[in-house]
Design an enzyme around this catalytic site. Structure first.
Site, short mmCIF file in Angstrom:
data_model
loop_
_atom_site.label_atom_id
_atom_site.label_comp_id
_atom_site.label_asym_id
_atom_site.label_seq_id
_atom_site.Cartn_x
_atom_site.Cartn_y
_atom_site.Cartn_z
N LYS A 148 27.08 10.01 -46.96
CA LYS A 148 26.68 8.81 -46.23
C LYS A 148 27.03 8.94 -44.75
O LYS A 148 26.22 8.63 -43.87
CB LYS A 148 27.37 7.58 -46.81
CG LYS A 148 27.07 6.27 -46.09
CD LYS A 148 28.18 5.25 -46.30
CE LYS A 148 29.43 5.62 -45.53
NZ LYS A 148 30.45 4.58 -45.46
N LYS A 185 34.43 7.48 -35.31
CA LYS A 185 34.58 7.76 -36.74
C LYS A 185 33.48 8.69 -37.25
O LYS A 185 33.73 9.62 -38.02
CB LYS A 185 34.56 6.45 -37.53
CG LYS A 185 34.58 6.64 -39.05
CD LYS A 185 35.83 7.38 -39.52
CE LYS A 185 35.75 7.75 -41.00
NZ LYS A 185 35.90 6.61 -41.90
#
Length: 281
Positions: free
Chosen positions: A237, A169
């Site tokens: 992030k 991811k």
């Protein structure tokens, strides 16, 4: 298939439609969200739990979809205090690989199993059940979760042991961060040369440089409306998590600098393509 009771913690922009797809599939579902009003849409067909402890106690498999390391840590601190022997926990959040691997160890020490299964795709694929799920964990645990993955995504890739789902991811989102900044710069550059945004985006999308990512962001760019499908805050992030995990390439620092500056300009809660509003300046 053994019909197990399933719980879902975290009903944000992604978690809500993902849990809805489990509900629509007819699975016995219990949901919990810290802000209770977000769970109201489940009250007729599913069980809305008053707290996490009750949800954990009454379910065999628990899915979590939360914002960041702090939120995930707080939830799993509660979970680890309960009797969870034999239960399976599936975290679909995008967090640090280090934390994900720590959670796997903690769950095993408590007699439970753990799978990290973050997703590729934003709110529309989450609603349509067409997410890409990248799963890290043991084969039996992936098999146990698979009937539910199949209702939330169009493809589940078992990429290895605990932590490898997160690794995949972070890598895909690193790529997307370069693609979205590059798309914004290209649109601005072509516009400065007198090419209309409509024409440029059609050229991009019909050429080899086009992709699902460019196509899904085209309507936002044409309308100049950046309501969040995937917030710029979350992209920043994820790039920072990628850097923490070892991404140290020529583009890493410029990407972080750009998205950080856009966040400071107040664009963090908007869609990631709002980076174009920062780049205009």
């Amino acid at each position: 298939m053994i019909m197990e009771n399933i719980g879902f913690i975290g009903l944000g922009n992604m978690g809500y439609p993902m849990a809805k797809n489990l509900e629509k599939a007819g699975f016995p579902l219990t949901v919990y969200n810290r802000t209770a009003q977000k769970a109201a849409g489940f009250a007729q067909q599913s069980v809305v739990s008053p707290d996490m402890e009750t949800l954990v106690a009454s379910n065999d498999i628990v899915f979590t979809m939360l914002t960041n390391d702090a939120a995930v840590s707080a939830v799993y601190e509660v979970i680890a205090k309960e009797d969870i022997k034999g239960k399976l926990f599936v975290d679909m959040s995008t967090i640090s690989q280090k934390l994900s691997q720590q959670l796997a160890v903690t769950m095993r020490e408590c007699g439970a199993s753990f799978v990290d299964a973050p997703v590729a795709g934003s709110t529309m694929p989450a609603t349509e059940g067409t997410l890409i799920i990248m799963a890290g964990g043991d084969d039996p645990d992936i098999a146990r979760a698979m009937p539910y993955f199949e209702k939330m995504g169009k493809l589940t890739k078992h990429v290895g042991k605990n932590g490898q789902g997160i690794a995949a991811k972070l890598a895909i989102n690193y790529f997307l961060s370069t693609l979205y900044q590059g798309l914004a710069e290209t649109v601005l550059f072509s516009g400065s040369l007198g090419v209309s945004r409509t024409d440029m985006l059609e050229i991009i999308n019909e050429s080899a440089s086009g992709s699902g990512a460019t196509k899904v962001k085209t309507p936002l760019l044409l309308k100049d409306d950046y309501s969040p499908a995937f917030a710029l805050d979350l992209m920043l992030k994820d790039v920072l998590l990628a850097q923490e995990a070892g991404a140290d390439y020529p583009l890493t620092k410029p990407l972080i600098d750009t998205y950080s500056a856009a966040q400071r300009e107040g664009l963090g809660s908007k869609d990631v393509m709002a980076v174009i509003d920062y780049l205009k300046k």
